[in-house]
Design a protein around this motif. Structure first.
Motif, PDB file in Angstrom:
ATOM      1  N   CYS A 167       0.832  -1.210   0.000  1.00  0.00           N
ATOM      2  CA  CYS A 167       0.000   0.000   0.000  1.00  0.00           C
ATOM      3  C   CYS A 167       0.863   1.254   0.000  1.00  0.00           C
ATOM      4  CB  CYS A 167      -0.917  -0.008   1.224  1.00  0.00           C
ATOM      5  SG  CYS A 167      -2.134   1.333   1.205  1.00  0.00           S
ATOM      6  N   CYS A 174      -5.182  -0.105   1.784  1.00  0.00           N
ATOM      7  CA  CYS A 174      -6.393   0.657   1.452  1.00  0.00           C
ATOM      8  C   CYS A 174      -7.223  -0.061   0.394  1.00  0.00           C
ATOM      9  CB  CYS A 174      -6.029   2.068   0.970  1.00  0.00           C
ATOM     10  SG  CYS A 174      -5.258   2.113  -0.687  1.00  0.00           S
ATOM     11  N   GLY A 175      -6.580  -0.910  -0.392  1.00  0.00           N
ATOM     12  CA  GLY A 175      -7.279  -1.646  -1.442  1.00  0.00           C
ATOM     13  C   GLY A 175      -7.588  -0.832  -2.682  1.00  0.00           C
ATOM     14  N   GLN A 176      -7.123   0.422  -2.740  1.00  0.00           N
ATOM     15  CA  GLN A 176      -7.477   1.289  -3.853  1.00  0.00           C
ATOM     16  C   GLN A 176      -6.295   1.950  -4.560  1.00  0.00           C
ATOM     17  OE1 GLN A 176     -10.261   4.134  -2.288  1.00  0.00           O
ATOM     18  NE2 GLN A 176     -11.640   2.559  -1.546  1.00  0.00           N
ATOM     19  N   CYS A 177      -5.143   2.023  -3.923  1.00  0.00           N
ATOM     20  CA  CYS A 177      -3.996   2.703  -4.539  1.00  0.00           C
ATOM     21  C   CYS A 177      -3.337   1.795  -5.577  1.00  0.00           C
ATOM     22  CB  CYS A 177      -2.988   3.122  -3.472  1.00  0.00           C
ATOM     23  SG  CYS A 177      -2.128   1.743  -2.678  1.00  0.00           S
ATOM     24  N   CYS A 180      -1.738  -1.329  -3.917  1.00  0.00           N
ATOM     25  CA  CYS A 180      -2.707  -2.357  -3.524  1.00  0.00           C
ATOM     26  C   CYS A 180      -3.266  -3.068  -4.753  1.00  0.00           C
ATOM     27  CB  CYS A 180      -3.844  -1.747  -2.714  1.00  0.00           C
ATOM     28  SG  CYS A 180      -3.400  -1.346  -1.004  1.00  0.00           S
ATOM     29  N   ASN A 181      -3.568  -2.304  -5.800  1.00  0.00           N
ATOM     30  CA  ASN A 181      -4.094  -2.919  -7.023  1.00  0.00           C
ATOM     31  C   ASN A 181      -3.099  -3.903  -7.612  1.00  0.00           C
ATOM     32  OD1 ASN A 181      -6.507  -1.533  -6.823  1.00  0.00           O
ATOM     33  ND2 ASN A 181      -5.833   0.138  -8.149  1.00  0.00           N
TER      34      ASN A 181
END
Length: 194
Positions: A167, A174-177, A180-181
């Motif tokens: 992250c 966060c699962g969104q940056c 993370c992707n």
């Protein structure tokens, strides 16, 4: 001596598994995800039976982008922090200045060429600058590979992949940056055997 800048992310974990350096160096330089990276680095180093050294150089006030929760550098990816890799490589060279010769490994892959400090030109230039002061070189073993190619060629065990942390925004994923992707895509590819 071979030392790897070790963030506990997928790329540095795969390179650590593949290269088996004499030292892994984790640096808390003021990045927001430092605590998560440190946890991952410690767990991975222990699981790989590789020595981990930790250093702190609180330089967050000099940063920009999502790694410090600051403004994004115009025209760059959200996590871009100008001169960050130059700083980290220099800190590694300072940490191991007593080692002669010294090879500093960095976890740069093809997608990192989106940043000026993620290119072969940058790696060669940093190596040249450091060699002016001693028998020091910089190498990015995966610079011509995608993250998936690196993961496949390293044969990093799936259980170690689960310990990695990528992250860019904080201590917890966060699962969104972009980090993370990428992490999620590589884990999915690894499970799918692709």
């Amino acid at each position: 001596m071979k030392a790897l800048l070790f963030s506990g992310g997928v790329d540095s974990a795969a390179i650590a598994w593949m290269e088996k350096p004499e030292a892994l160096l984790f640096i808390d330089y003021g990045q927001l995800p430092a605590a998560g990276e440190r946890r991952a680095a410690r767990a991975l180093a222990h699981a790989m039976s590789l020595p981990l050294e930790e250093r702190s150089a609180p330089l967050g006030r000099f940063g920009s982008g999502s790694l410090v929760g600051g403004p994004q550098t115009s025209g760059r990816e959200s996590e871009f922090w100008p001169y960050r890799n130059q700083m980290l490589i220099t800190l590694a060279a300072m940490t191991y200045s007593h080692c002669d010769p010294l090879e500093i490994l960095i976890g740069t892959v093809v997608s990192d060429s989106a940043h000026p400090d993620g290119t072969a030109k940058f790696v060669a230039a940093m190596s040249a600058v450091l060699s002016a002061q001693g028998a020091v070189s910089v190498r990015a073993p995966a610079i011509k590979m995608t993250g998936a190619e690196l993961l496949a060629s390293s044969t990093l065990p799936p259980e170690l992949l689960g310990w990695t942390f990528s992250c860019h925004t904080g201590e917890w994923a966060c699962g969104q940056c972009r980090g993370c992707n990428k992490h999620n895509e590589l884990k999915a590819m690894s499970k799918g055997g692709k």
